[in-house]
Write a protein that holds these residues in place. Sequence first.
Motif, PDB file in Angstrom:
ATOM      1  N   LYS A 262       0.844  -1.201   0.000  1.00 10.60           N
ATOM      2  CA  LYS A 262       0.000   0.000   0.000  1.00 10.60           C
ATOM      3  C   LYS A 262       0.881   1.254   0.000  1.00 10.60           C
ATOM      4  CE  LYS A 262      -3.924   2.202   0.209  1.00 10.60           C
ATOM      5  NZ  LYS A 262      -4.902   2.150  -0.872  1.00 10.60           N
ATOM      6  N   ALA A 263       1.971   1.222   0.765  1.00  9.24           N
ATOM      7  CA  ALA A 263       2.898   2.359   0.795  1.00  9.24           C
ATOM      8  C   ALA A 263       3.485   2.595  -0.597  1.00  9.24           C
ATOM      9  CB  ALA A 263       4.014   2.121   1.813  1.00  9.24           C
TER      10      ALA A 263
ATOM     11  N   TYR B  77       1.512   7.271  -6.397  1.00 12.73           N
ATOM     12  CA  TYR B  77       0.426   8.228  -6.680  1.00 12.73           C
ATOM     13  C   TYR B  77       0.899   9.655  -6.441  1.00 12.73           C
ATOM     14  CZ  TYR B  77      -3.273   4.664  -6.961  1.00 12.73           C
ATOM     15  OH  TYR B  77      -4.082   3.606  -7.314  1.00 12.73           O
ATOM     16  N   ASP B  78       1.846   9.822  -5.528  1.00 13.95           N
ATOM     17  CA  ASP B  78       2.467  11.116  -5.246  1.00 13.95           C
ATOM     18  C   ASP B  78       1.460  12.170  -4.772  1.00 13.95           C
ATOM     19  OD1 ASP B  78       4.778  12.587  -4.964  1.00 13.95           O
ATOM     20  OD2 ASP B  78       4.694  13.414  -6.995  1.00 13.95           O
ATOM     21  N   GLU B  79       0.422  11.726  -4.048  1.00 14.77           N
ATOM     22  CA  GLU B  79      -0.563  12.667  -3.509  1.00 14.77           C
ATOM     23  C   GLU B  79      -0.319  12.951  -2.033  1.00 14.77           C
ATOM     24  OE1 GLU B  79      -4.376  10.933  -4.335  1.00 14.77           O
ATOM     25  OE2 GLU B  79      -4.144  11.176  -6.507  1.00 14.77           O
TER      26      GLU B  79
ATOM     27  N   LEU C  26       5.475  11.360   2.915  1.00 13.63           N
ATOM     28  CA  LEU C  26       5.787  10.172   3.727  1.00 13.63           C
ATOM     29  C   LEU C  26       5.173  10.245   5.122  1.00 13.63           C
ATOM     30  CD1 LEU C  26       9.426   9.028   2.900  1.00 13.63           C
ATOM     31  CD2 LEU C  26       7.282   7.881   2.428  1.00 13.63           C
ATOM     32  N   THR C  27       5.096  11.426   5.698  1.00  8.66           N
ATOM     33  CA  THR C  27       4.487  11.573   7.021  1.00  8.66           C
ATOM     34  C   THR C  27       3.021  11.165   6.966  1.00  8.66           C
ATOM     35  OG1 THR C  27       5.997  13.394   7.516  1.00  8.66           O
ATOM     36  CG2 THR C  27       4.041  13.199   8.913  1.00  8.66           C
ATOM     37  N   GLU C  28       2.313  11.612   5.937  1.00 11.62           N
ATOM     38  CA  GLU C  28       0.897  11.267   5.778  1.00 11.62           C
ATOM     39  C   GLU C  28       0.720   9.775   5.486  1.00 11.62           C
ATOM     40  OE1 GLU C  28      -0.810  15.457   3.943  1.00 11.62           O
ATOM     41  OE2 GLU C  28       0.397  14.139   2.657  1.00 11.62           O
ATOM     42  N   ILE C  29       1.613   9.218   4.702  1.00 11.38           N
ATOM     43  CA  ILE C  29       1.555   7.779   4.401  1.00 11.38           C
ATOM     44  C   ILE C  29       1.798   6.973   5.675  1.00 11.38           C
ATOM     45  CG2 ILE C  29       2.683   5.878   3.162  1.00 11.38           C
ATOM     46  CD1 ILE C  29       3.160   7.898   0.844  1.00 11.38           C
TER      47      ILE C  29
ATOM     48  N   TYR D  20      12.605   4.507  -4.181  1.00 16.80           N
ATOM     49  CA  TYR D  20      11.491   3.867  -4.880  1.00 16.80           C
ATOM     50  C   TYR D  20      10.687   4.903  -5.675  1.00 16.80           C
ATOM     51  CZ  TYR D  20       7.426   0.959  -5.772  1.00 16.80           C
ATOM     52  OH  TYR D  20       6.418   0.269  -6.397  1.00 16.80           O
ATOM     53  N   LYS D  21      10.486   6.067  -5.076  1.00 12.95           N
ATOM     54  CA  LYS D  21       9.750   7.139  -5.746  1.00 12.95           C
ATOM     55  C   LYS D  21      10.497   7.585  -7.005  1.00 12.95           C
ATOM     56  CE  LYS D  21       7.432  11.441  -4.585  1.00 12.95           C
ATOM     57  NZ  LYS D  21       7.086  12.325  -3.474  1.00 12.95           N
TER      58      LYS D  21
END
Length: 186
Positions: free
Chosen positions: A130-131, A137-139, A142-145, A172-173
């Motif tokens: 999921k991460a 998706y880049d929306e 990392l803090t929000e993820i 990875y991004k």
Amino acid sequence: MKLYIKYMVSLRCKLMVKLELEKLGIEYTSLELGMIEIKENIQKEQLQQLKQNLAVSGLELLEDKKSILIDRIKNVIIEMIHVSEEVPKVNYSEFISEKLGYDYTYLSNLFSEVKGVTIQHFIIKHKIEKAKELILYDELNLTEIAYRLHYSSVAHLSNQFKKVTGHTPSYYKKLGKKRKGNLENL
């Protein structure tokens, strides 16, 4: 009457099962990931036909109690991580135990015995998948993820991510953007 279906893990699968039920004239009261609640008992011929029709699409009607419970555990985890927008208010073991109505130790031992991995390892693999999806998706940052996936910190997410994938989330991004750029240049 409840029927349990293996590999029914997406909304697309639910739609396909719904169509098969309608085709066979089987009425149901509930249709969830991995489970259908039938209004009344169905004939053996209908059940056999449903089994065959589902198999064509890669789905399997479960009859063995252990297999049913293992599949229910997997579906709760998949729904919790991939479908639900909310983070569970309790820890995963309590959430799974409450959702299925069994003691977590029993569920954990059964899952490990049958699948050869722990529930915790299964959860980690799905959280990292999921991460990866959310990173591409880049929306979200990392803090929000990390928050969305119930990690205590970005460092915790990054450490688990690297352990599972061999790469940092930022690397990875970059890989994802590079692939996207290469596809656009074709």
